[in-house]
Write an enzyme that holds these catalytic residues in place. Structure first.
Site, PDB file in Angstrom:
ATOM      1  N   HIS A  23       0.670  -1.174   0.113  1.00  0.00           N
ATOM      2  CA  HIS A  23       0.204   0.030  -0.021  1.00  0.00           C
ATOM      3  C   HIS A  23       1.161   1.052  -0.040  1.00  0.00           C
ATOM      4  O   HIS A  23       0.220   2.546   0.037  1.00  0.00           O
ATOM      5  CB  HIS A  23      -1.046  -0.129   1.364  1.00  0.00           C
ATOM      6  CG  HIS A  23      -2.514  -0.727   0.957  1.00  0.00           C
ATOM      7  ND1 HIS A  23      -3.522  -0.080   1.004  1.00  0.00           N
ATOM      8  CD2 HIS A  23      -2.485  -2.097   1.248  1.00  0.00           C
ATOM      9  CE1 HIS A  23      -3.979  -0.989   0.681  1.00  0.00           C
ATOM     10  NE2 HIS A  23      -3.425  -2.212   1.002  1.00  0.00           N
TER      11      HIS A  23
ATOM     12  N   LYS B  89      -8.657  13.995   4.099  1.00  0.00           N
ATOM     13  CA  LYS B  89      -7.573  12.953   4.079  1.00  0.00           C
ATOM     14  C   LYS B  89      -7.521  13.289   5.464  1.00  0.00           C
ATOM     15  O   LYS B  89      -6.581  13.763   5.337  1.00  0.00           O
ATOM     16  CB  LYS B  89      -6.701  13.221   2.782  1.00  0.00           C
ATOM     17  CG  LYS B  89      -6.219  13.896   2.357  1.00  0.00           C
ATOM     18  CD  LYS B  89      -5.433  14.305   1.367  1.00  0.00           C
ATOM     19  CE  LYS B  89      -6.271  14.062   0.044  1.00  0.00           C
ATOM     20  NZ  LYS B  89      -6.282  13.088  -1.412  1.00  0.00           N
ATOM     21  N   ARG B  90      -6.190  12.391   5.474  1.00  0.00           N
ATOM     22  CA  ARG B  90      -5.348  12.387   6.542  1.00  0.00           C
ATOM     23  C   ARG B  90      -4.386  13.377   6.218  1.00  0.00           C
ATOM     24  O   ARG B  90      -4.028  13.952   5.238  1.00  0.00           O
ATOM     25  CB  ARG B  90      -4.384  10.361   6.676  1.00  0.00           C
ATOM     26  CG  ARG B  90      -5.371   9.629   7.300  1.00  0.00           C
ATOM     27  CD  ARG B  90      -5.761  10.284   8.689  1.00  0.00           C
ATOM     28  NE  ARG B  90      -4.253  10.002  10.252  1.00  0.00           N
ATOM     29  CZ  ARG B  90      -4.402   9.368  10.758  1.00  0.00           C
ATOM     30  NH1 ARG B  90      -5.438   8.764  10.733  1.00  0.00           N
ATOM     31  NH2 ARG B  90      -3.643   9.431  11.746  1.00  0.00           N
TER      32      ARG B  90
ATOM     33  N   LYS C 237       0.870  14.512   1.289  1.00  0.00           N
ATOM     34  CA  LYS C 237      -0.139  15.007   0.708  1.00  0.00           C
ATOM     35  C   LYS C 237      -0.796  15.656   0.674  1.00  0.00           C
ATOM     36  O   LYS C 237      -1.305  16.863  -0.154  1.00  0.00           O
ATOM     37  CB  LYS C 237      -1.695  14.196   1.670  1.00  0.00           C
ATOM     38  CG  LYS C 237      -1.689  12.860   1.629  1.00  0.00           C
ATOM     39  CD  LYS C 237      -2.518  12.245   2.815  1.00  0.00           C
ATOM     40  CE  LYS C 237      -2.953  10.908   2.972  1.00  0.00           C
ATOM     41  NZ  LYS C 237      -4.312   9.850   1.862  1.00  0.00           N
TER      42      LYS C 237
ATOM     43  N   THR D 288      -8.430   6.449  -2.750  1.00  0.00           N
ATOM     44  CA  THR D 288      -9.508   6.667  -2.927  1.00  0.00           C
ATOM     45  C   THR D 288     -10.544   7.784  -2.450  1.00  0.00           C
ATOM     46  O   THR D 288     -11.792   7.295  -3.214  1.00  0.00           O
ATOM     47  CB  THR D 288      -9.979   4.898  -2.127  1.00  0.00           C
ATOM     48  OG1 THR D 288      -9.572   5.408  -0.917  1.00  0.00           O
ATOM     49  CG2 THR D 288      -9.571   4.061  -2.472  1.00  0.00           C
TER      50      THR D 288
ATOM     51  N   LYS E 227     -14.230   8.612  -5.398  1.00  0.00           N
ATOM     52  CA  LYS E 227     -15.274   9.099  -3.822  1.00  0.00           C
ATOM     53  C   LYS E 227     -15.399  10.507  -4.969  1.00  0.00           C
ATOM     54  O   LYS E 227     -17.134  10.520  -5.223  1.00  0.00           O
ATOM     55  CB  LYS E 227     -15.602   9.588  -3.216  1.00  0.00           C
ATOM     56  CG  LYS E 227     -14.619   7.690  -2.116  1.00  0.00           C
ATOM     57  CD  LYS E 227     -14.508   8.501  -0.433  1.00  0.00           C
ATOM     58  CE  LYS E 227     -13.711   7.278   0.187  1.00  0.00           C
ATOM     59  NZ  LYS E 227     -12.987   7.454   1.682  1.00  0.00           N
TER      60      LYS E 227
HETATM   61  C1  LIG Z   1     -11.997   7.844   1.608  1.00  0.00           C
HETATM   62  C2  LIG Z   1     -11.263   7.929   3.072  1.00  0.00           C
HETATM   63  C3  LIG Z   1     -10.533   8.249   3.708  1.00  0.00           C
HETATM   64  C4  LIG Z   1      -8.930   8.091   2.196  1.00  0.00           C
HETATM   65  O1  LIG Z   1      -8.844   9.190   1.948  1.00  0.00           O
HETATM   66  P1  LIG Z   1      -7.933   9.777   0.745  1.00  0.00           P
HETATM   67  O2  LIG Z   1      -8.008  11.267   0.157  1.00  0.00           O
HETATM   68  O3  LIG Z   1      -8.077   8.691  -0.214  1.00  0.00           O
HETATM   69  O4  LIG Z   1      -6.349   9.185   1.188  1.00  0.00           O
HETATM   70  C5  LIG Z   1      -9.404   8.219   4.349  1.00  0.00           C
HETATM   71  N1  LIG Z   1     -10.418   8.380   5.495  1.00  0.00           N
HETATM   72  C6  LIG Z   1     -11.695   8.490   5.231  1.00  0.00           C
HETATM   73  C7  LIG Z   1     -13.162   8.603   6.235  1.00  0.00           C
HETATM   74  C8  LIG Z   1     -12.469   7.939   3.929  1.00  0.00           C
HETATM   75  O5  LIG Z   1     -13.674   8.188   3.930  1.00  0.00           O
END
Ligand SMILES: *Cc1c(COP(=O)(O)O)cnc(C)c1O
Length: 824
Positions: free
Chosen positions: A368, A559-560, A565, A669, A673
């Protein structure tokens, strides 16, 4: 089976799926499960009773599917993951069972607004971010696609911490998600597994053959908690089995007998600590002993569970590869490899070579990351203390492997050192990614670019050594949760246009391309987005007291929080825009109004990430109260980004920020979305952004920044961030404003570490990509000015990203790795 009463032989029947039947069942659950009447019930009682009613409805199918899976002995998947970021369950289970309308009416008939009960559910936050959410999407797809499978993991008593802000700084609160009980879990203490740790190994003579055995020092019980994983509209119910650590009674008793009550209680606490809390580090694991305990605890329990409950007693283990594949979600479960070998060799008496051949067919590994600091290693010291037999097994695997390497490449000591599962520096330790790669039938990355970089860089020698072992499976997200549930307005619009099949066949979204040219459809789509923004405004008002400005572009980065990032890059854009207005370089009236929304948790020990959170909040509080930019710029940072918030924010977004340094984000991911919900992406050529852009097309995607080879070239050439600062007056103005103390009440020291990090270190090349990012944001502004064209682009994003359904990911896993066809 001694069942004699006719009722005991009859299949369990589902409760009636009518409003009256639902009301009756609900009231019974209130009475019998909760011990209250409707009038005396609390909101939690009602939520619990509602959840039980839905659960009861799934029960018969669940039991039937478990029986069938055992009986059919078809090849299935054991998905091993230390994290499952599930999100709320009630709505998902109502959707899967088609009970949403009936339940809504039934609650109304009882004078209850079902929305109030939805709010009662605390989401199980048993994951950090993308990796855990991926596992949750995958089990949803596996159930929906009728693939024989079971998810295994840990039932953490405390999930990912709840984030609060105090004076703009992150403060973590424990996530006591079980405080009011969870209606979705089924504990089975009678099916507990005993899991051992510590002790030593000893050699013994087995009919002239020298064998090794483990004499453990202590043990705990792993108690399974089962969760139902319903497929969407297919009547399937799969299982997620999460393990909880409990002290073994034998262990207690021994101490009790010695009369030391305090010690007995301490032992209990010690054992139960194993599943107490999810480690909140995302991408930067700490080599903590308890973490290794967690990892071994859950995989040992899962393997034992599978072998005992899924196989006949006299099962021929050589046939196992036709029966099961254990998928390792990152390196967290990799200790399963030596555990499996130990079980086969030490417990079941198989020859080493036979056992190893089986193992190499029964495991597959998903990598990952590309960040070197995220590649897990365990010190040999710690492993030897906690799992001495496993360490021996790892050494033997490594010896055999390096022997093969020597046979192939000669005594190339450099290569041997590079490929060894045991690394000698800085301390002798086990590289878990290497162990997984050697053991796995297949190794996959999670997006095309990522898989290619794994083969070219991180695991290059292994790719050369094992031709054909490496493959790609691009991540996906479940359209049930992230479109159907999160965005019911869009879902209805799509269904109106295309019919209902898209929810399980997301490529059908292609059909929307034609509708993008229809002005009436565009108007309806724009109205959906506007309505979603209103809903989000209401949510943020009641959740956080925020008032979202009307008519703004919603520019979202959730995101985190991680330096790779590049939330800092987003922040520099905001500060640049703000500075250009307050310094008079640009008239406020000429700025496209934007509301910036951040959501991000930082690992509690990640100091720089927490400083960046502080700075985002500080910039927000200055910008939001400065009359010079009123009605133009707004910065909102709702705390505690989680799945529930994602489901509200993403459908309302106009612009999706996917701005990691190229070559750092494995897939992402969140990016998927957003595109599926009709946000346009501003992004780098990184992770799955590459594939999103290829599918969406350059006209409807805002690409910026260096490519991965360009990043490498700049490093090779010698990157000096301060040069970018010197040469670019706009960048200088933004950084100077931060350095001046403008966002810290004049105190220049508060954000000085961020500034000097950018100027003199900048590991993720924020300054190098700044100019390109600002230019891309200008293109965003220009595009947004034509609302109708923007809407057309948004529709095309939805139409062209059906590829990112996790159903497609699972199909790829089946074709390329698992070979486990659906069993209908
Ligand atoms: C989808 C999701 C992530 C992943 O987000 P990235 O932008 O791909 O890092 C992290 N936290 C939550 C709550 C999510 O739904």
């Amino acid at each position: 089976m001694g069942a004699t009463h006719p009722l005991a032989l009859a299949p369990v029947t589902s409760p009636p799926s009518t409003v009256d039947g639902f009301v009756k069942e609900f009231l019974q659950n209130l009475n019998f499960e909760r011990g209250v009447t409707l009038t005396s019930s609390s909101p939690n009682d009602r939520y619990m009773a509602l959840a039980h009613t839905v659960r009861d409805y799934l029960q018969a199918r669940w039991l039937e599917d478990q029986r069938r899976q055992r009986e059919m002995q078809a090849k299935g998947v054991c998905y091993l993951s230390a994290e499952y970021l599930l999100g709320r369950q009630l709505d998902n289970n109502l959707l899967a069972t088609r009970l949403t309308d009936i339940a809504t009416e039934a609650m109304a008939a009882c004078g209850i607004d079902i929305d109030d009960l939805r709010q009662q559910e605390v989401e199980p936050g048993l994951g950090n971010g993308g990796l855990g959410r991926l596992a949750a999407c995958f089990i949803d797809s596996l159930a929906t696609m009728s693939v024989p499978s079971i998810g295994y993991g840990i039932r953490y008593e405390y999930g990912i911490f709840r984030q609060t802000f105090v004076d703009g700084q992150q403060v973590e609160q424990p996530d006591a998600w079980l405080a009011l009980g969870s209606p979705w879990e089924f504990p089975h203490p009678e099916a507990a597994q005993e899991i051992s740790f510590g002790g030593h190994t000893e050699k013994y003579d087995d009919d002239g053959v020298e064998r090794s055995r483990w004499v453990p020092g202590w043990n705990v019980q792993a108690v399974p908690y089962n969760y139902m994983v319903p497929g969407y509209h297919n009547g399937r119910v799969n299982t997620l089995r999460l393990w909880r650590a409990v002290a073994t009674s034998a262990f207690d008793l021994r101490i009790f007998n010695s009369g030391d009550y305090e010690e007995a209680v301490r032992a209990q606490t010690f054992a139960e600590n194993i599943s107490k809390v999810l480690y909140p580090e995302d991408s930067t694991p700490q080599g903590k002993e308890l973490r290794l305990q967690q990892q071994y605890f859950f995989v040992a329990a899962s393997i034992a569970d599978f072998l005992q409950h899924q196989l006949a007693e006299d099962y021929d283990y050589e046939k196992l590869p036709d029966r099961v594949i254990f998928q390792l979600n990152d390196t967290h479960p990799v200790i399963a490899v030596p555990e499996f070998m130990r079980v086969l060799v030490d417990e079941r008496g198989l020859e080493w070579d036979t056992a190893w051949a089986i193992t190499q067919k029964c495991f597959a590994y998903t990598c990952h990351t590309l960040l070197p600091e995220a590649l897990e290693v365990w010190s040999v010291d710690l492993l030897g203390r906690l799992l001495p037999r496993h360490l021996e097994i790892i050494y033997r695997i490594n010896d055999d492997f390096l022997e093969e390497v020597r046979e192939r490449f000669g005594d190339d000591e450099m290569r041997i050192r590079d490929m060894s599962i045991i690394s000698e520096h800085p301390d002798r330790s086990v590289r878990m990614a290497y162990l997984a790669t050697v053991a796995g039938a297949k190794v996959n990355g999670v997006a095309e670019l990522h898989s290619q970089l794994l083969r070219d860089k991180v695991l290059h020698d292994f790719d050369e050594f094992y031709p054909g072992k490496f493959t790609n499976v691009t991540n996906g997200v479940t359209p049930r949760r992230f479109v159907r549930l999160a965005n019911p307005r869009l879902a209805d619009l799509i269904t109106d246009a295309l019919g209902a099949g898209w929810t399980v066949d997301l490529e059908r979204l292609r059909g929307l391309e034609a509708f993008a040219e229809d002005p009436e459809f565009r108007a309806r789509f724009a109205e959906v987005k506007a309505a979603n923004k209103r809903t989000l405004s209401e949510v943020l008002l009641s959740r956080d007291g925020f008032t979202v400005s009307d008519g703004h572009m919603l520019d979202v980065m959730v995101k985190r929080l991680h330096e790779y990032k590049r939330q800092m890059l987003k922040l520099l854009h905001i500060v640049t825009t703000y500075e250009s207005i307050v310094s008079g370089k640009v008239a406020a009236a000429d700025v496209v109004p934007r509301t910036f929304i951040f959501g991000a948790k930082a690992a509690p020990g990640y100091v720089m990430a927490k400083r960046i959170i502080h700075l985002i909040n500080a910039v927000g509080s200055v910008v939001n109260s400065d009359p010079r930019v009123e009605g133009r710029l707004q910065v909102l940072f709702p705390p505690n980004y989680n799945v529930t918030l994602a489901e509200r924010v993403i459908p309302a977004a106009d612009l999706s920020e996917q701005i990691s340094l190229a070559g750092k984000e494995a897939s992402g991911t969140g990016n998927m979305k957003f595109a599926l919900n009709g946000a346009l992406t501003i992004g780098t050529d990184d992770g799955a952004n590459v594939e999103i852009r290829e599918l969406v097309g350059d006209d409807d995607f805002f690409l910026f920044g260096m490519s991965e080879p360009e990043v490498e070239a700049l490093w090779a050439q010698g990157y000096k961030p301060a040069d970018f600062y010197q040469k670019d007056p706009q960048l200088r103005a933004a950084i100077d404003l931060i350095a001046s103390g403008a966002f810290s009440g004049g105190d220049r020291s508060v954000f000085e570490p961020i500034v000097s990090n950018l100027l003199y270190d900048d590991r993720f090349m924020v300054l190098a990509d700044y100019a390109s990012y600002i230019a891309a944001q200008a293109r965003v502004d220009a595009a947004y000015a034509d609302q109708d064209a923007w809407t057309r682009s948004a529709i095309l994003n939805v139409a062209r990203t059906g590829f990112f359904s996790s159903d497609r990911s699972i199909r790829d896993y089946i074709d390329r790795i698992w070979h486990t066809p659906p069993v209908l």
